[in-house]
Design an enzyme around this catalytic site. Structure first.
Site, PDB file in Angstrom:
ATOM      1  N   SER A 180       5.929  -1.815  -1.885  1.00 34.05           N
ATOM      2  CA  SER A 180       5.930  -2.798  -3.001  1.00 34.05           C
ATOM      3  C   SER A 180       5.110  -2.247  -4.173  1.00 34.05           C
ATOM      4  O   SER A 180       4.057  -2.792  -4.513  1.00 34.05           O
ATOM      5  CB  SER A 180       5.334  -4.142  -2.552  1.00 34.05           C
ATOM      6  N   GLY A 208       0.830  -1.210   0.000  1.00 37.47           N
ATOM      7  CA  GLY A 208       0.000   0.000   0.000  1.00 37.47           C
ATOM      8  C   GLY A 208       0.858   1.251   0.000  1.00 37.47           C
ATOM      9  O   GLY A 208       2.064   1.209   0.301  1.00 37.47           O
ATOM     10  N   LEU A 209       0.204   2.360  -0.305  1.00 34.25           N
ATOM     11  CA  LEU A 209       0.897   3.654  -0.355  1.00 34.25           C
ATOM     12  C   LEU A 209       1.404   4.066   1.028  1.00 34.25           C
ATOM     13  O   LEU A 209       0.908   3.564   2.053  1.00 34.25           O
ATOM     14  CB  LEU A 209      -0.090   4.728  -0.848  1.00 34.25           C
ATOM     15  N   SER A 210       2.349   4.972   1.056  1.00 27.37           N
ATOM     16  CA  SER A 210       2.789   5.557   2.320  1.00 27.37           C
ATOM     17  C   SER A 210       1.572   6.233   2.980  1.00 27.37           C
ATOM     18  O   SER A 210       0.858   6.994   2.330  1.00 27.37           O
ATOM     19  CB  SER A 210       3.882   6.599   2.039  1.00 27.37           C
ATOM     20  N   GLY A 211       1.324   5.907   4.235  1.00 32.79           N
ATOM     21  CA  GLY A 211       0.185   6.478   4.953  1.00 32.79           C
ATOM     22  C   GLY A 211      -1.099   5.698   4.801  1.00 32.79           C
ATOM     23  O   GLY A 211      -2.144   6.073   5.347  1.00 32.79           O
ATOM     24  N   SER A 212      -1.058   4.579   4.079  1.00 35.84           N
ATOM     25  CA  SER A 212      -2.299   3.800   3.885  1.00 35.84           C
ATOM     26  C   SER A 212      -2.693   3.041   5.152  1.00 35.84           C
ATOM     27  O   SER A 212      -3.873   2.721   5.350  1.00 35.84           O
ATOM     28  CB  SER A 212      -2.137   2.815   2.711  1.00 35.84           C
ATOM     29  N   GLY A 213      -1.712   2.737   5.998  1.00 36.34           N
ATOM     30  CA  GLY A 213      -2.017   2.014   7.243  1.00 36.34           C
ATOM     31  C   GLY A 213      -1.276   0.691   7.380  1.00 36.34           C
ATOM     32  O   GLY A 213      -1.575  -0.094   8.287  1.00 36.34           O
ATOM     33  N   LYS A 214      -0.297   0.448   6.526  1.00 32.54           N
ATOM     34  CA  LYS A 214       0.444  -0.816   6.577  1.00 32.54           C
ATOM     35  C   LYS A 214       1.101  -1.048   7.946  1.00 32.54           C
ATOM     36  O   LYS A 214       0.913  -2.106   8.547  1.00 32.54           O
ATOM     37  CB  LYS A 214       1.566  -0.856   5.508  1.00 32.54           C
ATOM     38  N   SER A 215       1.871  -0.087   8.417  1.00 28.62           N
ATOM     39  CA  SER A 215       2.616  -0.280   9.675  1.00 28.62           C
ATOM     40  C   SER A 215       1.661  -0.425  10.847  1.00 28.62           C
ATOM     41  O   SER A 215       1.840  -1.315  11.692  1.00 28.62           O
ATOM     42  CB  SER A 215       3.528   0.915   9.968  1.00 28.62           C
TER      43      SER A 215
END
Ligand SMILES: Nc1ncnc2c1ncn2[C@@H]1O[C@H](COP(=O)(O)OS(=O)(=O)O)[C@@H](OP(=O)(O)O)[C@H]1O
Ligand SMILES: Nc1ncnc2c1ncn2[C@@H]1O[C@H](COP(=O)(O)OP(=O)(O)O)[C@@H](O)[C@H]1O
Length: 198
Positions: free
Chosen positions: A108, A34-41
């Protein structure tokens, strides 16, 4: 007679399934895209904590432990991103083969990069798309990077000046733009637990 015939343990290569049996879990790699800030972390950490509480042995791989360590010589050119994901996928495979539920959180960005990760990991690769459009990520701007990218201070920024291909057939998709954190977290835990029960 050779020593190996007397002591067969010298000749036995333990498999992933021997380790899965010992840990009473199925080992997989959860590849969060996902994009930066999408909520992955945020979701990766929450997922790891929930799985840990349920008694699963886990390992989290993300920029914090991969880009600062094994990949500290890599930037964000297309070649460096590919090498970043190649090494991350190889590392994830080692943890998976040791029996662990391995959670990877990397942008990715392209179809090709994800295809490579999937090929390296093989059976056990589970792609999770953390689905959030660039407008919402930019509105959140958790680290202030979108503002800098718009000003031209960060070149090749994903979603602004570098590509992001929306995953075409993820195994799991979590809509973080139209859902609260709690709902996304519960949905993800449910989808993963059914894949890792022995
Ligand atoms: N140019 C550019 N583009 C995108 N992201 C950038 C860039 N420069 C720095 N950052 C920060 O690096 C984090 C993304 O690293 P990844 O290893 O996940 O990226 S990639 O998969 O190799 O594309 C990403 O972290 P997340 O916000 O957690 O995704 C950013 O904080
Ligand atoms: N449904 C949701 N799932 C995950 N994060 C969410 C959600 N809704 C809002 N957020 C917020 O979005 C931000 C995502 O940041 P982060 O997890 O660092 O993203 P990434 O690792 O993809 O860059 C956090 O501030 C988080 O609280």
């Amino acid at each position: 007679m050779s020593l190996k015939n007397i002591y067969p343990i010298f000749d036995t290569i333990l498999s992933r399934s021997d380790k899965e049996k010992m840990l009473n879990q199925k080992a997989i790699v959860i590849w969060m895209v996902g994009l930066s800030g999408s909520g992955k972390s945020t979701l990766a950490r929450a997922l790891e904590n929930s799985l840990h509480e349920e008694g699963f042995l886990t390992q989290l791989l993300d920029g914090d432990n991969i880009r600062t360590g094994i990949n500290n010589n890599l930037g964000f050119s297309p070649e460096d991103r590919t090498e970043n994901i190649r090494r991350a996928a190889e590392t994830a495979k080692l943890f998976m083969n040791a029996g662990l539920v391995t959670i990877c959180s990397f942008i990715s960005p392209t179809d090709d990069i994800r295809k490579m990760a999937k090929e390296i990991i093989g059976d056990g690769y589970v792609e999770v798309y953390v689905d959030c459009p660039v407008e919402v990520c930019e509105e959140r701007d958790v680290k202030g990077l979108y503002a800098k990218a718009r000003k031209g201070e960060i070149p090749d920024f994903t979603g602004v000046s570098a590509p992001f291909d929306v995953p075409k057939s993820p195994d799991v998709s979590v809509d973080t733009a139209n859902q609260g954190l709690e709902e996304s977290h519960q949905e993800l835990v449910k989808a993963i637990i059914e894949r890792i029960k022995h």
